[in-house]
Design an enzyme around this catalytic site. Structure first.
Site, PDB file in Angstrom:
ATOM      1  N   ARG A 223      -9.558   0.417   8.886  1.00 32.14           N
ATOM      2  CA  ARG A 223      -9.064  -0.948   9.340  1.00 32.14           C
ATOM      3  C   ARG A 223     -10.018  -1.880  10.061  1.00 32.14           C
ATOM      4  O   ARG A 223      -9.951  -3.134  10.404  1.00 32.14           O
ATOM      5  CB  ARG A 223      -7.727  -1.010  10.101  1.00 32.14           C
ATOM      6  CG  ARG A 223      -6.366  -1.109   9.313  1.00 32.14           C
ATOM      7  CD  ARG A 223      -5.349  -0.628  10.307  1.00 32.14           C
ATOM      8  NE  ARG A 223      -4.033  -1.480  10.131  1.00 32.14           N
ATOM      9  CZ  ARG A 223      -3.025  -0.859   9.474  1.00 32.14           C
ATOM     10  NH1 ARG A 223      -3.032   0.342   9.066  1.00 32.14           N
ATOM     11  NH2 ARG A 223      -1.573  -1.492   9.406  1.00 32.14           N
TER      12      ARG A 223
ATOM     13  N   ARG B  62      11.452  -1.084  11.176  1.00 31.27           N
ATOM     14  CA  ARG B  62      10.573  -0.652  12.135  1.00 31.27           C
ATOM     15  C   ARG B  62      10.467  -1.711  13.171  1.00 31.27           C
ATOM     16  O   ARG B  62      10.398  -2.834  12.946  1.00 31.27           O
ATOM     17  CB  ARG B  62       8.980  -0.618  11.534  1.00 31.27           C
ATOM     18  CG  ARG B  62       8.700   0.586  11.038  1.00 31.27           C
ATOM     19  CD  ARG B  62       7.553   0.752  10.084  1.00 31.27           C
ATOM     20  NE  ARG B  62       6.354   0.101  10.435  1.00 31.27           N
ATOM     21  CZ  ARG B  62       5.094  -0.150   9.886  1.00 31.27           C
ATOM     22  NH1 ARG B  62       4.998   0.694   8.860  1.00 31.27           N
ATOM     23  NH2 ARG B  62       4.264  -0.876  10.369  1.00 31.27           N
TER      24      ARG B  62
ATOM     25  N   ARG C  85       0.096  -9.166  13.637  1.00 31.71           N
ATOM     26  CA  ARG C  85      -0.497  -7.992  12.813  1.00 31.71           C
ATOM     27  C   ARG C  85      -1.526  -8.798  11.898  1.00 31.71           C
ATOM     28  O   ARG C  85      -2.500  -8.231  11.299  1.00 31.71           O
ATOM     29  CB  ARG C  85       0.510  -7.028  12.427  1.00 31.71           C
ATOM     30  CG  ARG C  85       0.969  -6.095  13.292  1.00 31.71           C
ATOM     31  CD  ARG C  85       2.351  -5.478  12.963  1.00 31.71           C
ATOM     32  NE  ARG C  85       2.490  -4.710  11.743  1.00 31.71           N
ATOM     33  CZ  ARG C  85       3.526  -4.678  10.824  1.00 31.71           C
ATOM     34  NH1 ARG C  85       4.652  -5.128  11.214  1.00 31.71           N
ATOM     35  NH2 ARG C  85       3.406  -4.083   9.766  1.00 31.71           N
TER      36      ARG C  85
ATOM     37  N   LYS D 155       0.928  -1.237  -0.247  1.00 30.79           N
ATOM     38  CA  LYS D 155       0.037   0.021   0.068  1.00 30.79           C
ATOM     39  C   LYS D 155       0.956   1.325  -0.088  1.00 30.79           C
ATOM     40  O   LYS D 155       0.539   2.147  -0.693  1.00 30.79           O
ATOM     41  CB  LYS D 155      -1.074   0.083   1.234  1.00 30.79           C
ATOM     42  CG  LYS D 155      -1.862  -1.168   1.462  1.00 30.79           C
ATOM     43  CD  LYS D 155      -2.823  -0.977   2.480  1.00 30.79           C
ATOM     44  CE  LYS D 155      -2.017  -1.059   3.927  1.00 30.79           C
ATOM     45  NZ  LYS D 155      -1.151  -2.292   4.263  1.00 30.79           N
TER      46      LYS D 155
ATOM     47  N   ARG E 278      11.605  -5.360   4.839  1.00 33.83           N
ATOM     48  CA  ARG E 278      11.366  -3.843   4.932  1.00 33.83           C
ATOM     49  C   ARG E 278      12.142  -3.008   5.671  1.00 33.83           C
ATOM     50  O   ARG E 278      12.575  -3.164   6.905  1.00 33.83           O
ATOM     51  CB  ARG E 278       9.887  -3.555   5.265  1.00 33.83           C
ATOM     52  CG  ARG E 278       9.468  -2.131   5.286  1.00 33.83           C
ATOM     53  CD  ARG E 278       8.135  -1.911   5.252  1.00 33.83           C
ATOM     54  NE  ARG E 278       7.352  -2.266   6.380  1.00 33.83           N
ATOM     55  CZ  ARG E 278       6.098  -1.970   6.791  1.00 33.83           C
ATOM     56  NH1 ARG E 278       5.172  -1.820   5.473  1.00 33.83           N
ATOM     57  NH2 ARG E 278       5.343  -2.308   7.731  1.00 33.83           N
TER      58      ARG E 278
HETATM   59  P1  ADP Z   1       1.476  -1.449   7.710  1.00 30.69           P
HETATM   60  O1  ADP Z   1       2.318  -0.628   6.724  1.00 30.69           O
HETATM   61  O2  ADP Z   1       2.177  -2.712   8.003  1.00 30.69           O
HETATM   62  O3  ADP Z   1       0.187  -1.865   7.157  1.00 30.69           O
HETATM   63  P2  ADP Z   1       0.701   0.915   9.499  1.00 30.69           P
HETATM   64  O4  ADP Z   1       2.133   1.685   9.277  1.00 30.69           O
HETATM   65  O5  ADP Z   1      -0.326   1.197   8.483  1.00 30.69           O
HETATM   66  O6  ADP Z   1       1.252  -0.584   9.037  1.00 30.69           O
HETATM   67  O7  ADP Z   1       0.373   0.673  10.663  1.00 30.69           O
HETATM   68  C1  ADP Z   1       1.374   0.629  11.748  1.00 30.69           C
HETATM   69  C2  ADP Z   1       0.585   0.347  13.274  1.00 30.69           C
HETATM   70  O8  ADP Z   1      -0.324   1.510  13.404  1.00 30.69           O
HETATM   71  C3  ADP Z   1      -0.635  -0.808  13.029  1.00 30.69           C
HETATM   72  O9  ADP Z   1      -0.007  -2.331  13.405  1.00 30.69           O
HETATM   73  C4  ADP Z   1      -1.513  -0.289  14.197  1.00 30.69           C
HETATM   74  O10 ADP Z   1      -1.017  -0.350  15.523  1.00 30.69           O
HETATM   75  C5  ADP Z   1      -1.477   1.528  13.882  1.00 30.69           C
HETATM   76  N1  ADP Z   1      -2.238   1.572  13.042  1.00 30.69           N
HETATM   77  C6  ADP Z   1      -2.321   2.265  11.741  1.00 30.69           C
HETATM   78  N2  ADP Z   1      -3.484   2.501  10.995  1.00 30.69           N
HETATM   79  C7  ADP Z   1      -4.324   2.163  12.027  1.00 30.69           C
HETATM   80  C8  ADP Z   1      -5.847   2.164  11.882  1.00 30.69           C
HETATM   81  N3  ADP Z   1      -6.470   2.645  10.884  1.00 30.69           N
HETATM   82  N4  ADP Z   1      -6.789   1.717  13.017  1.00 30.69           N
HETATM   83  C9  ADP Z   1      -5.818   1.248  14.071  1.00 30.69           C
HETATM   84  N5  ADP Z   1      -4.646   1.234  14.293  1.00 30.69           N
HETATM   85  C10 ADP Z   1      -4.062   1.766  13.295  1.00 30.69           C
HETATM   86  P1  ADP Z   2       2.202  -1.884   3.169  1.00 32.88           P
HETATM   87  O1  ADP Z   2       2.110  -0.367   3.325  1.00 32.88           O
HETATM   88  O2  ADP Z   2       1.078  -2.342   2.539  1.00 32.88           O
HETATM   89  O3  ADP Z   2       2.470  -2.255   4.571  1.00 32.88           O
HETATM   90  P2  ADP Z   2       4.967  -1.733   1.904  1.00 32.88           P
HETATM   91  O4  ADP Z   2       4.284  -0.878   0.736  1.00 32.88           O
HETATM   92  O5  ADP Z   2       5.675  -1.022   2.993  1.00 32.88           O
HETATM   93  O6  ADP Z   2       3.552  -2.563   2.294  1.00 32.88           O
HETATM   94  O7  ADP Z   2       5.626  -2.959   1.250  1.00 32.88           O
HETATM   95  C1  ADP Z   2       6.115  -3.571   2.325  1.00 32.88           C
HETATM   96  C2  ADP Z   2       7.552  -4.241   1.753  1.00 32.88           C
HETATM   97  O8  ADP Z   2       7.317  -5.062   0.712  1.00 32.88           O
HETATM   98  C3  ADP Z   2       8.559  -3.077   1.467  1.00 32.88           C
HETATM   99  O9  ADP Z   2       9.602  -3.465   1.804  1.00 32.88           O
HETATM  100  C4  ADP Z   2       8.419  -3.017   0.002  1.00 32.88           C
HETATM  101  O10 ADP Z   2       9.660  -2.590  -0.779  1.00 32.88           O
HETATM  102  C5  ADP Z   2       7.893  -4.526  -0.613  1.00 32.88           C
HETATM  103  N1  ADP Z   2       6.922  -4.603  -1.595  1.00 32.88           N
HETATM  104  C6  ADP Z   2       6.042  -3.791  -2.075  1.00 32.88           C
HETATM  105  N2  ADP Z   2       5.335  -4.197  -2.949  1.00 32.88           N
HETATM  106  C7  ADP Z   2       6.010  -5.224  -3.368  1.00 32.88           C
HETATM  107  C8  ADP Z   2       5.944  -6.180  -4.582  1.00 32.88           C
HETATM  108  N3  ADP Z   2       4.943  -6.000  -5.381  1.00 32.88           N
HETATM  109  N4  ADP Z   2       6.765  -7.194  -4.721  1.00 32.88           N
HETATM  110  C9  ADP Z   2       7.635  -7.414  -3.850  1.00 32.88           C
HETATM  111  N5  ADP Z   2       7.838  -6.572  -2.648  1.00 32.88           N
HETATM  112  C10 ADP Z   2       7.219  -5.522  -2.525  1.00 32.88           C
END
Ligand code: ADP
Ligand code: ADP
Ligand code: ZN
Length: 215
Positions: free
Chosen positions: A88, A160, A171, A13, A127
């Site tokens: 979420r 992270r 998660r 995302k 990541r």
């Molecule tokens: P990821 O990139 O792995 O999807 P995020 O950066 O979006 O993770 O979120 C990191 C953490 O922040 C989540 O595990 C949660 O604890 C909190 N968080 C983020 N967005 C939300 C949301 N919309 N509702 C509740 N908690 C959230």
């Molecule tokens: P999210 O925001 O959904 O948690 P991220 O965009 O941070 O996910 O992506 C998670 C990890 O996977 C990052 O290290 C990113 O570089 C890698 N990644 C993202 N998209 C792809 C893909 N299509 N194929 C392989 N690796 C990916």
């Protein structure tokens, strides 16, 4: 363009949102980024959120709903926005609908990125992000030119705290339980488009562009 990117942690995302920001000139609203900034600054909200984030759980709905409600009123959202990591839960999705209708806005699209569980674990464990400019990387799939150093600004890359295997699994379980129901929710409104998030980054990017052109 008013868009939600939906998908489990590690689906891509944030990676995709960042390129859409440049292409469409609309902001990425990442509740995760906003919460991490609040934790770093030590604000009251950050202090409240930290324990939930460290444990791999969700921050309470009222906190994130408040964040997004405020953020959507900023001028830079006039042309549109990309929601990344919000909503979420079903109550968050309901709150978003009522906030948007109060602003006389409507979502254009919800793009869901589907990725297998084991691939998600590998993506999250590998990541990295620049500690200075925030640019994202993956040790294997999107490596920096020089290991552990940002291509853009030369600062050190960091991992992270919640991208450790045990927290990652927690998660993913929270996603299945609380967030996955939003796929049916948005399918029901006719807004959902589903993409294969297992494809390489550039291919997913092209597919998203195709969907957005059709809006
Ligand atoms: P990821 O990139 O792995 O999807 P995020 O950066 O979006 O993770 O979120 C990191 C953490 O922040 C989540 O595990 C949660 O604890 C909190 N968080 C983020 N967005 C939300 C949301 N919309 N509702 C509740 N908690 C959230
Ligand atoms: P999210 O925001 O959904 O948690 P991220 O965009 O941070 O996910 O992506 C998670 C990890 O996977 C990052 O290290 C990113 O570089 C890698 N990644 C993202 N998209 C792809 C893909 N299509 N194929 C392989 N690796 C990916
Ligand atoms: Zn950098």
């Amino acid at each position: 363009m008013k868009l939600i990117l939906l998908g489990p942690p590690g689906a891509g995302k944030g990676t995709q949102a960042k390129t859409l920001v440049d292409e469409y000139g609309i902001p990425q609203i990442s509740t995760g980024d906003i919460l991490r900034a609040a934790v770093k600054e030590g604000t009251e909200m950050g202090l409240k959120a930290k324990a939930f984030m460290d444990a791999g759980g969700l921050v309470p709905d009222e906190v994130v709903i408040g964040i997004v409600r405020d953020r959507l009123q900023h001028d830079d959202c006039a042309k549109g926005f990309i929601l990344d990591g919000f909503p979420r839960t079903v109550p968050q999705a309901d709150a978003l609908q009522s906030t948007l209708s109060g602003l006389q806005k409507e979502l254009d699209l919800v793009i869901s990125l589907a990725v297998d569980g084991e691939a998600l674990v590998e993506r999250l464990a590998g990541r990295r992000a620049c500690g200075s400019c925030g640019r994202g990387y993956h040790v294997s799939y999107e490596p920096p030119k020089k290991s552990d150093v940002c291509d853009v600004c030369g600062a050190a890359l960091v991992q992270r705290a919640d991208d450790q295997e045990e927290t990652i699994r927690k998660r993913l379980a929270v996603y299945d339980e609380q967030t996955a129901p939003l796929i049916a929710y948005y399918r029901g409104c006719g807004l959902l488009r589903e993409l294969d998030g297992m494809k390489p980054i550039d291919e997913v990017r092209t597919r998203i562009s195709d969907l957005l052109k059709a809006v």
